[in-house]
Design a protein around this motif. Structure first.
Motif, PDB file in Angstrom:
ATOM      1  N   VAL A   1      59.865  41.221 -44.802  1.00  0.00           N
ATOM      2  CA  VAL A   1      60.514  42.072 -45.790  1.00  0.00           C
ATOM      3  C   VAL A   1      59.601  43.256 -46.081  1.00  0.00           C
ATOM      4  O   VAL A   1      58.395  43.192 -45.846  1.00  0.00           O
ATOM      5  CB  VAL A   1      60.845  41.311 -47.094  1.00  0.00           C
ATOM      6  N   GLU A   2      60.185  44.342 -46.576  1.00  0.00           N
ATOM      7  CA  GLU A   2      59.417  45.542 -46.866  1.00  0.00           C
ATOM      8  C   GLU A   2      59.495  45.876 -48.356  1.00  0.00           C
ATOM      9  O   GLU A   2      60.577  45.855 -48.946  1.00  0.00           O
ATOM     10  CB  GLU A   2      59.930  46.723 -46.039  1.00  0.00           C
ATOM     11  N   VAL A   3      58.344  46.183 -48.937  1.00  0.00           N
ATOM     12  CA  VAL A   3      58.235  46.595 -50.331  1.00  0.00           C
ATOM     13  C   VAL A   3      57.831  48.068 -50.338  1.00  0.00           C
ATOM     14  O   VAL A   3      56.813  48.420 -49.729  1.00  0.00           O
ATOM     15  CB  VAL A   3      57.184  45.751 -51.076  1.00  0.00           C
ATOM     16  N   PRO A   4      58.605  48.940 -50.956  1.00  0.00           N
ATOM     17  CA  PRO A   4      58.267  50.367 -50.914  1.00  0.00           C
ATOM     18  C   PRO A   4      56.972  50.677 -51.656  1.00  0.00           C
ATOM     19  O   PRO A   4      56.699  50.116 -52.719  1.00  0.00           O
ATOM     20  CB  PRO A   4      59.466  51.039 -51.596  1.00  0.00           C
ATOM     21  N   ILE A   5      56.159  51.561 -51.072  1.00  0.00           N
ATOM     22  CA  ILE A   5      54.920  52.011 -51.706  1.00  0.00           C
ATOM     23  C   ILE A   5      54.820  53.528 -51.588  1.00  0.00           C
ATOM     24  O   ILE A   5      55.514  54.151 -50.779  1.00  0.00           O
ATOM     25  CB  ILE A   5      53.671  51.394 -51.055  1.00  0.00           C
ATOM     26  N   ARG A   6      53.948  54.076 -52.394  1.00  0.00           N
ATOM     27  CA  ARG A   6      53.572  55.481 -52.220  1.00  0.00           C
ATOM     28  C   ARG A   6      52.246  55.494 -51.477  1.00  0.00           C
ATOM     29  O   ARG A   6      51.235  54.999 -51.975  1.00  0.00           O
ATOM     30  CB  ARG A   6      53.422  56.198 -53.559  1.00  0.00           C
ATOM     31  N   PHE A   7      52.248  56.034 -50.282  1.00  0.00           N
ATOM     32  CA  PHE A   7      51.038  56.080 -49.458  1.00  0.00           C
ATOM     33  C   PHE A   7      50.235  57.315 -49.845  1.00  0.00           C
ATOM     34  O   PHE A   7      50.702  58.437 -49.714  1.00  0.00           O
ATOM     35  CB  PHE A   7      51.420  56.128 -47.978  1.00  0.00           C
ATOM     36  N   GLY A   8      49.030  57.095 -50.343  1.00  0.00           N
ATOM     37  CA  GLY A   8      48.237  58.203 -50.867  1.00  0.00           C
ATOM     38  C   GLY A   8      47.371  58.897 -49.836  1.00  0.00           C
ATOM     39  O   GLY A   8      47.296  58.502 -48.672  1.00  0.00           O
ATOM     40  N   GLN A   9      46.673  59.906 -50.308  1.00  0.00           N
ATOM     41  CA  GLN A   9      45.721  60.645 -49.482  1.00  0.00           C
ATOM     42  C   GLN A   9      44.376  59.938 -49.572  1.00  0.00           C
ATOM     43  O   GLN A   9      44.009  59.414 -50.625  1.00  0.00           O
ATOM     44  CB  GLN A   9      45.592  62.088 -49.998  1.00  0.00           C
ATOM     45  N   ARG A  10      43.643  59.888 -48.459  1.00  0.00           N
ATOM     46  CA  ARG A  10      42.322  59.271 -48.479  1.00  0.00           C
ATOM     47  C   ARG A  10      41.456  59.942 -49.535  1.00  0.00           C
ATOM     48  O   ARG A  10      41.462  61.164 -49.687  1.00  0.00           O
ATOM     49  CB  ARG A  10      41.725  59.328 -47.076  1.00  0.00           C
ATOM     50  N   ALA A  11      40.711  59.117 -50.299  1.00  0.00           N
ATOM     51  CA  ALA A  11      39.903  59.635 -51.403  1.00  0.00           C
ATOM     52  C   ALA A  11      38.648  60.336 -50.917  1.00  0.00           C
ATOM     53  O   ALA A  11      38.235  61.360 -51.468  1.00  0.00           O
ATOM     54  CB  ALA A  11      39.533  58.486 -52.346  1.00  0.00           C
ATOM     55  N   GLU A  12      37.992  59.780 -49.890  1.00  0.00           N
ATOM     56  CA  GLU A  12      36.730  60.321 -49.382  1.00  0.00           C
ATOM     57  C   GLU A  12      36.713  60.176 -47.867  1.00  0.00           C
ATOM     58  O   GLU A  12      37.486  59.420 -47.285  1.00  0.00           O
ATOM     59  CB  GLU A  12      35.535  59.530 -49.954  1.00  0.00           C
ATOM     60  N   GLY A  13      35.770  60.884 -47.227  1.00  0.00           N
ATOM     61  CA  GLY A  13      35.533  60.681 -45.805  1.00  0.00           C
ATOM     62  C   GLY A  13      36.614  61.281 -44.922  1.00  0.00           C
ATOM     63  O   GLY A  13      37.442  62.078 -45.358  1.00  0.00           O
ATOM     64  N   VAL A  14      36.587  60.860 -43.643  1.00  0.00           N
ATOM     65  CA  VAL A  14      37.517  61.427 -42.659  1.00  0.00           C
ATOM     66  C   VAL A  14      38.262  60.311 -41.943  1.00  0.00           C
ATOM     67  O   VAL A  14      37.811  59.175 -41.872  1.00  0.00           O
ATOM     68  CB  VAL A  14      36.765  62.285 -41.607  1.00  0.00           C
TER      69      VAL A  14
END
Length: 261
Positions: free
Chosen positions: A225-238
């Motif tokens: 099953v899939e639970v919707p999320i908000r995929f964020g931007q990486r906080a640090e690094g590359v």
């Protein structure tokens, strides 16, 4: 052949509030982001929660920082709340996950969560993912960017969004799966499913591990099953995504389909 219309839910073990949930978090040069991500995970209201960091000898000292954090967070319920698995070589995300998930199962985890250390995966979604597993009988819950209600950070560039959507559409078409975010790296697994799939037999070393493991699970008849999320931007690094990993991601779905035939 597609997975069954009503896949069997065989989560098998680990129900209720005292379920042992281990978050497995591979790291390589994540010294800047790990402390806040660890705090977000270990601050969740789950009594049986553990965090296992799998560090591939990061030259920026991530492994040392992880050890310091583990001492700081101490123990709960007779075990360490956070522990660190040090690997001597960097041989791919998939290999790091196999090592970490195998260790989590050996340590008695009922549920295993795959999660990035860079802050892009919302830790607060883990309890929702566990509830979804317990209420549906699913052995796999995907923290999905592309399920209804899911989203991507506004800072993602058009090229990156297009590449991500294409990779998902391509893998889904080749493998004939209904999982909308089959390339997702934020997943919750029941211990029973991981044992049945047999992590030691997986071939993918890089990011395509995410696709192969999901595919093997649904082919074995387990409910996803899939639970919707908000995929964020990486906080640090590359980002660690390279041309080699992108090429592997293109080849693996074809290899899996040919093997099925």
């Amino acid at each position: 052949m597609r997975e069954p219309e009503e896949p069997m839910g065989r989560a098998g073990d680990g129900g209720g509030a005292d379920a042992r949930v281990t978050v497995v978090m591979p790291t390589y040069n994540e010294a800047g982001s790990l402390p806040r991500t660890a705090a977000a995970v270990l601050g969740l209201p789950l009594a049986g929660l553990r965090l296992l960091v799998v560090d591939d000898s990061s030259p920026d000292g991530t492994g040392r920082i992880a050890e310091e954090l583990a001492r700081e967070y101490g123990t709960a319920g007779g075990g360490a709340r956070m522990s660190v698995l040090h690997r001597t070589e960097k041989d791919g995300l998939g290999r790091a996950y196999v090592a970490g998930m195998t260790a989590a199962l050996a340590d008695g985890a009922d549920w295993v969560v795959q999660m990035d250390a860079d802050g892009s995966h919302p830790a607060e979604a883990v309890p929702r993912m566990l509830r979804a597993a317990l209420t549906t009988g699913a052995g796999l819950v995907v923290g999905s960017r592309y399920a209804e209600g899911g989203s991507l950070d506004e800072e993602w560039g058009a090229h990156r969004v297009l590449l991500s959507r294409f990779a998902n559409a391509y893998a889904r078409a080749v493998l004939g799966t209904r999982i909308k975010d089959i390339t997702a790296g934020f997943n919750l697994w029941s211990a029973a499913v991981l044992r049945e799939v047999d992590l030691s037999t997986l071939d993918s070393a890089g990011y395509s591990f995410q696709v192969e493991l999901k595919y093997r699970a649904v082919r074995a008849g387990h409910r996803a099953v899939e639970v919707p999320i908000r995929f964020g931007q990486r906080a640090e690094g590359v980002s660690k995504m390279t041309l080699r990993t992108q090429l592997e991601s293109a080849v693996v779905p074809l290899r899996l389909r040919l093997r099925r035939r």
